[in-house]
Scaffold this active site. Structure first.
Site, PDB file in Angstrom:
ATOM      1  N   ASP A 140       0.856  -1.191   0.000  1.00  0.00           N
ATOM      2  CA  ASP A 140       0.000   0.000   0.000  1.00  0.00           C
ATOM      3  C   ASP A 140       0.887   1.234   0.000  1.00  0.00           C
ATOM      4  O   ASP A 140       1.993   1.217   0.537  1.00  0.00           O
ATOM      5  CB  ASP A 140      -0.906   0.015   1.231  1.00  0.00           C
ATOM      6  CG  ASP A 140      -2.016  -1.021   1.142  1.00  0.00           C
ATOM      7  OD1 ASP A 140      -2.347  -1.422   0.016  1.00  0.00           O
ATOM      8  OD2 ASP A 140      -2.540  -1.423   2.196  1.00  0.00           O
ATOM      9  N   ASP A 160      -7.112  -0.393  -4.728  1.00  0.00           N
ATOM     10  CA  ASP A 160      -8.213  -0.137  -3.804  1.00  0.00           C
ATOM     11  C   ASP A 160      -9.044   1.060  -4.243  1.00  0.00           C
ATOM     12  O   ASP A 160     -10.275   1.051  -4.146  1.00  0.00           O
ATOM     13  CB  ASP A 160      -7.664   0.117  -2.392  1.00  0.00           C
ATOM     14  CG  ASP A 160      -6.928  -1.088  -1.834  1.00  0.00           C
ATOM     15  OD1 ASP A 160      -7.283  -2.224  -2.210  1.00  0.00           O
ATOM     16  OD2 ASP A 160      -5.988  -0.891  -1.036  1.00  0.00           O
TER      17      ASP A 160
END
Length: 228
Positions: A140, A160
């Protein structure tokens, strides 16, 4: 007189001519969307890994709001269910398989839902390839600073983001279809109707109403030319 009618007919047809898209071209748009999301997600993850390996902490994208960083996530978005991987890996693979089948057999009835499915598939592939890899975690890189009050780290990646956008777009299209059906029931529209396509991609679609008007004008003028 006949020449003037022909010239006027050409002018009207030129004005009413719109860009059309075949089903094959629409499928190509889906493929490009999947590739764009997947490659964009992969590039940002590679960039985050590079910053981590060179000992850099990242940088601010929007001061006080958004930061680019490196974070390892073995769970879902924002690190949820990190200890229960099978709980979301199996459903994720199943859902992506269903999306692939939908995109293959989609007849173009609603390109908005097709685009949403393509975004979700691209994002899902981006994360799933990492989860099933040797490392077993997802990188991430997008940290939303104001959301640091959550009990989990609010760090995302491009995959995401596009999955969330896909979800929002899908809900919008479903609401639009529902409203259209209710309108049809209330005002008694003809049965032979279709779902309105999204305005933001209508340049990809055929404008049948304009084409019909042009054809009707052409037929009327041909009849008038025959009488002259």
């Amino acid at each position: 007189m006949a020449e003037k009618i022909k010239a006027l007919k050409k002018k009207l047809l030129a004005k009413t001519k719109v860009k059309t898209m075949t089903l094959i071209e629409l499928k190509l748009v889906y493929i490009i969307t999947v590739a764009f999301v997947y490659i964009g997600d992969l590039m940002t993850k590679k960039m985050a890994v590079y910053l981590h390996e060179t000992g850099k902490d990242g940088f601010e994208i929007i001061p006080g709001f958004l930061e680019f960083c490196y974070s390892e996530n073995s769970g879902m978005a924002a690190g949820m269910f990190s200890e229960k991987r099978l709980l979301f890996i199996v459903p994720s693979i199943t859902l992506m398989s269903l999306i692939v089948l939908y995109l293959i057999f989609d007849n173009g009835w609603n390109p908005g839902i097709g685009i949403a499915a393509s975004m979700a598939l691209g994002g899902g592939l981006g994360n799933m390839m990492e989860r099933l890899g040797a490392a077993g975690f997802v990188v991430d890189s997008i940290y939303v600073v104001p959301f640091n009050f959550f009990p989990f780290d609010c760090v995302f990646n491009i995959a995401d983001v596009f999955i969330c956008i896909a979800g929002g777009l899908f809900i919008y299209e479903v609401i639009k279809i529902t409203v259209y059906d209710e309108k049809k029931k209330l005002f008694g529209e003809a049965e032979n109707t279709h779902v309105d396509m999204p305005r933001w991609i209508e340049f990809l679609l055929k404008d049948n109403d304009k084409k019909k008007k042009a054809e009707k004008f052409e037929d009327n003028n041909d009849s008038e030319a025959e009488h002259l």
